[in-house]
Scaffold this motif. Structure first.
Motif, short mmCIF file in Angstrom:
data_model
loop_
_atom_site.label_atom_id
_atom_site.label_comp_id
_atom_site.label_asym_id
_atom_site.label_seq_id
_atom_site.Cartn_x
_atom_site.Cartn_y
_atom_site.Cartn_z
N TYR A 29 0.79 -1.23 0.00
CA TYR A 29 0.00 0.00 0.00
C TYR A 29 0.82 1.28 0.00
CZ TYR A 29 -4.26 -2.65 0.71
OH TYR A 29 -5.31 -3.51 0.55
N LYS A 30 2.07 1.23 0.38
CA LYS A 30 2.88 2.44 0.44
C LYS A 30 3.05 3.03 -0.96
CE LYS A 30 6.75 4.06 3.12
NZ LYS A 30 7.88 3.67 3.94
N GLY A 31 2.74 4.32 -1.08
CA GLY A 31 2.86 5.00 -2.36
C GLY A 31 1.58 5.00 -3.18
N LYS A 32 0.55 4.32 -2.73
CA LYS A 32 -0.73 4.31 -3.45
C LYS A 32 -1.53 5.56 -3.11
CE LYS A 32 -1.36 -0.51 -4.42
NZ LYS A 32 -2.32 -1.57 -4.56
N SER A 33 -2.40 5.94 -4.02
CA SER A 33 -3.23 7.12 -3.80
C SER A 33 -4.44 6.77 -2.94
CB SER A 33 -3.69 7.70 -5.14
OG SER A 33 -4.59 6.80 -5.76
N GLN A 34 -5.13 7.81 -2.50
CA GLN A 34 -6.31 7.64 -1.67
C GLN A 34 -7.41 6.91 -2.46
OE1 GLN A 34 -7.77 11.28 -0.04
NE2 GLN A 34 -9.54 10.34 0.91
N GLN A 35 -7.53 7.19 -3.76
CA GLN A 35 -8.54 6.54 -4.58
C GLN A 35 -8.27 5.04 -4.71
OE1 GLN A 35 -7.01 9.41 -5.52
NE2 GLN A 35 -8.73 10.78 -5.13
N GLU A 36 -7.01 4.66 -4.88
CA GLU A 36 -6.66 3.24 -4.96
C GLU A 36 -6.96 2.53 -3.65
OE1 GLU A 36 -2.99 2.89 -8.06
OE2 GLU A 36 -2.60 3.99 -6.20
N LEU A 37 -6.68 3.22 -2.54
CA LEU A 37 -6.97 2.66 -1.22
C LEU A 37 -8.47 2.44 -1.06
CD1 LEU A 37 -5.96 1.88 1.64
CD2 LEU A 37 -6.27 4.26 2.27
N LEU A 38 -9.28 3.41 -1.46
CA LEU A 38 -10.73 3.28 -1.35
C LEU A 38 -11.26 2.15 -2.24
CD1 LEU A 38 -11.86 7.01 -1.21
CD2 LEU A 38 -11.92 5.33 0.63
N LEU A 39 -10.68 1.98 -3.42
CA LEU A 39 -11.12 0.89 -4.31
C LEU A 39 -10.82 -0.48 -3.71
CD1 LEU A 39 -10.15 2.19 -7.86
CD2 LEU A 39 -12.45 1.78 -6.97
N GLU A 40 -9.68 -0.63 -3.08
CA GLU A 40 -9.28 -1.94 -2.54
C GLU A 40 -9.90 -2.24 -1.17
OE1 GLU A 40 -5.16 -2.97 -2.69
OE2 GLU A 40 -4.89 -1.91 -4.60
N MET A 41 -9.97 -1.23 -0.30
CA MET A 41 -10.40 -1.46 1.09
C MET A 41 -11.83 -1.01 1.35
SD MET A 41 -7.89 -2.88 2.75
CE MET A 41 -8.36 -2.62 4.43
N GLY A 42 -12.39 -0.18 0.50
CA GLY A 42 -13.73 0.36 0.75
C GLY A 42 -13.66 1.60 1.61
N ARG A 43 -14.80 2.03 2.10
CA ARG A 43 -14.85 3.22 2.94
C ARG A 43 -14.27 2.92 4.32
NH1 ARG A 43 -20.22 6.60 2.35
NH2 ARG A 43 -18.90 7.87 3.67
N PRO A 44 -13.47 3.83 4.86
CA PRO A 44 -12.90 3.60 6.19
C PRO A 44 -13.96 3.74 7.27
CG PRO A 44 -12.24 5.74 5.36
CD PRO A 44 -12.97 5.06 4.26
N THR A 45 -13.70 3.10 8.41
CA THR A 45 -14.58 3.21 9.56
C THR A 45 -14.61 4.65 10.06
OG1 THR A 45 -13.98 0.96 10.16
CG2 THR A 45 -15.07 2.26 11.84
N ARG A 46 -13.43 5.27 10.11
CA ARG A 46 -13.36 6.69 10.47
C ARG A 46 -12.08 7.29 9.88
NH1 ARG A 46 -11.99 4.12 15.41
NH2 ARG A 46 -10.03 4.88 16.28
N VAL A 47 -12.09 8.62 9.75
CA VAL A 47 -10.95 9.36 9.22
C VAL A 47 -10.60 10.43 10.24
CG1 VAL A 47 -10.08 10.84 7.37
CG2 VAL A 47 -11.64 8.96 6.83
N GLU A 48 -9.33 10.45 10.64
CA GLU A 48 -8.85 11.46 11.59
C GLU A 48 -7.87 12.37 10.87
OE1 GLU A 48 -7.15 9.42 14.92
OE2 GLU A 48 -9.07 8.54 15.52
N THR A 49 -7.89 13.65 11.22
CA THR A 49 -6.96 14.59 10.62
C THR A 49 -5.76 14.75 11.53
OG1 THR A 49 -8.13 16.43 11.63
CG2 THR A 49 -8.75 15.85 9.38
N ALA A 50 -4.60 14.91 10.91
CA ALA A 50 -3.35 15.11 11.65
C ALA A 50 -2.77 16.46 11.24
CB ALA A 50 -2.37 13.98 11.34
N SER A 51 -1.66 16.83 11.82
CA SER A 51 -1.05 18.13 11.52
C SER A 51 -0.48 18.15 10.10
CB SER A 51 0.06 18.41 12.53
OG SER A 51 1.07 17.44 12.42
N GLY A 52 -0.44 19.34 9.51
CA GLY A 52 0.16 19.51 8.20
C GLY A 52 -0.69 18.99 7.06
N GLY A 53 -1.99 18.89 7.25
CA GLY A 53 -2.87 18.42 6.18
C GLY A 53 -2.86 16.91 5.99
N ARG A 54 -2.22 16.20 6.89
CA ARG A 54 -2.18 14.74 6.81
C ARG A 54 -3.46 14.16 7.37
NH1 ARG A 54 2.93 12.81 9.67
NH2 ARG A 54 2.41 10.90 8.60
N SER A 55 -3.76 12.92 7.00
CA SER A 55 -4.95 12.26 7.52
C SER A 55 -4.64 10.79 7.81
CB SER A 55 -6.11 12.36 6.53
OG SER A 55 -5.80 11.69 5.33
#
Length: 112
Positions: A29-55
């Motif tokens: 999974y390292k280096g994959k985009s958010q869209q690829e992650l959503l296609l393979e894993m589906g919607r996440p249970t929850r999304v948390e925001t971190a500093s610097g625009g990271r999630s």
């Protein structure tokens, strides 16, 4: 002789740590985009925001484990069973500000 055994044990630990599930997740999974992650894993249970625009995209999966017989290798009148428990796997995908997976962490817990 003792140094050879210690060296062999250290080599085995390094080799086996390279086969861990978390390392395989990082490689796949390292280096994959958010869209690829959503296609393979589906919607996440929850999304948390971190500093610097990271999630952090968090996926939780729980499974009920029934009691399983424990074989002691000898005839016994009483049955030995492992206790019933709930296994929870938590996958955390750390995405940078541009939506690319930087790191993956796996946490497994058991509760009775």
């Amino acid at each position: 002789m003792k140094n050879k055994i210690i060296g062999l044990v250290c080599c085995l630990v390094l080799i086996l740590s390279g086969c861990s599930v978390e390392k395989k997740l990082n490689r796949s999974y390292k280096g994959k985009s958010q869209q690829e992650l959503l296609l393979e894993m589906g919607r996440p249970t929850r999304v948390e925001t971190a500093s610097g625009g990271r999630s952090v995209h968090i996926y939780e999966k729980s499974k009920f484990l029934k009691a399983a017989p424990i074989n002691t290798g000898a005839f016994q009148y009483d049955k030995f069973e492992s206790p019933k428990s709930i296994k929870t796997e938590i996958l955390r995908f750390y995405l940078n500000s541009s939506g690319v997976v930087e790191d993956v962490k796996l946490e497994v817990t058991y509760a009775r």
